[in-house]
Design an enzyme around this catalytic site. Sequence first.
Site, PDB file in Angstrom:
ATOM      1  N   SER A  22      33.796  36.395  41.165  1.00 50.49           N
ATOM      2  CA  SER A  22      34.770  37.420  41.351  1.00 50.49           C
ATOM      3  C   SER A  22      34.400  38.408  42.434  1.00 50.49           C
ATOM      4  O   SER A  22      33.369  38.272  43.061  1.00 50.49           O
ATOM      5  CB  SER A  22      34.839  38.145  40.040  1.00 50.49           C
ATOM      6  OG  SER A  22      33.518  38.205  39.541  1.00 50.49           O
ATOM      7  N   CYS A  23      35.240  39.431  42.590  1.00 55.29           N
ATOM      8  CA  CYS A  23      34.996  40.456  43.612  1.00 55.29           C
ATOM      9  C   CYS A  23      35.355  41.817  43.026  1.00 55.29           C
ATOM     10  O   CYS A  23      35.953  41.903  41.969  1.00 55.29           O
ATOM     11  CB  CYS A  23      35.862  40.214  44.837  1.00 55.29           C
ATOM     12  SG  CYS A  23      35.713  38.574  45.559  1.00 55.29           S
ATOM     13  N   ASP A  24      34.985  42.855  43.766  1.00 56.04           N
ATOM     14  CA  ASP A  24      35.378  44.213  43.385  1.00 56.04           C
ATOM     15  C   ASP A  24      35.783  44.970  44.641  1.00 56.04           C
ATOM     16  O   ASP A  24      35.083  44.914  45.652  1.00 56.04           O
ATOM     17  CB  ASP A  24      34.208  44.946  42.713  1.00 56.04           C
ATOM     18  CG  ASP A  24      33.813  44.274  41.406  1.00 56.04           C
ATOM     19  OD1 ASP A  24      34.438  44.580  40.383  1.00 56.04           O
ATOM     20  OD2 ASP A  24      32.897  43.438  41.421  1.00 56.04           O
TER      21      ASP A  24
END
Length: 434
Positions: A22-24
């Site tokens: 995932s990413c933020d």
Amino acid sequence: MGSAPARSDFLRKAGMAEPPMSCDCFVSLPPGSRDDHVIFGKNSDRPRDEVQEVAHYPAASHPPGSMLECTYIQIPQVEQTHAVVLSKPAWMWGAEMGANDQGVCIGNEAVWTRETVASGEALLGMDFVRLGLERGDSAWAALTVITGLLEQYGQGGPCREDPEPFSYHNTFLLVDRKEAWVLETAGKLWVAQRVTEGVKNISNQLTIGAEVSAEHPELRSVAQAEGWWDGEGEFNFSQVFSPENPPARMELAKQRYKGGTELLRQHDGSVTAEVMISILRDKPSGICMNSGGFCTTGSMVSILPRDCSLPCVHFFTATPDPSRSVFKPFVFSDGATPVPRVVSPQFGPDDPVRKQPRFQSRVDRRHDLYKAHQVALSSMETNSDEGLAIYEILMDLESQCLSEISAMLNGEIPGEELGGLFFDCVDTEIKFYQ
């Protein structure tokens, strides 16, 4: 273990061989920022051996009727495109994050919804990031570019350099000097929320509830027809469209999302580029990712001053693991020096991405800085004293650079010769590693 069949069933339907990481993305707008600046940040979490390059493409004019080759499909090109700087997986046309010369930044995130991920090739979420930057002169303009193309072409196709299918829908954070927009999608449907002040973060989940600023005209009628919403009472997008059996990774993303929200809350009113960099380096929250087959493969932080006479400054690592990477500043200028040492080799028509069937072999996409950084990382692990000494020198350089940028934006030192800044920093970093 009771939920395993439901989870694997969900992943199979979504075209995912395994739960993806995932990413933020983060933004701070005054009064969340210490200065009169909008601060943007993103960690791109991708397969651990994937190389991310930083590429600059100048503004360009295109002949009427010309076509544009995106990662998998062609679409009509527009007559004029803005200059962009992109942090992008080296195998694809699109980008994980980037900025244009109009002061717009965009980052995307993988997301899962009740809408199934379409099989077949379309535009990737990363293609939308680049298209929004090339064609949009504000965050809202970029959003309308993305939603128009989404409705026309849809989203889909393999999201990693691997023959195993792996696809997802996308959410986006679009930011300019005045405001930010969160854009969340489900198939060709979308919803958006405007953010004009304070701090906001997104992770791999739907965050827009009832506070909707813009939406696809058929969003609610589709939700009603599918039996996801009764058509009465409040329409809450994340409740209506979040999957019933979310993958385990989505549950983990909740923890990262809460961690990111808490870090932003702690710094609300005092966010600077330095603060944003420290958030991207935070390991306890999982924001600085290193887990299983995935890690943070590239990071970006941008300063967008509200005063349009001041330049925007975009910091990129171009290397994995922000806690052991250097953020280097890029400023758009007419005389921007090309930086080939953070651009990956090109393989033309022989690229395994271009051949059918795709991804049947692998090529070495490492650029010069990536290779030098890998060597330095292994020396940090095997010879901790020498590694620590290199790391401390580089952190001093980064800190000095951030101070100078801050002084320039505050009018304390002149902002000349900024076009070669990124080149000089990359060059210096490679020399230190050698």
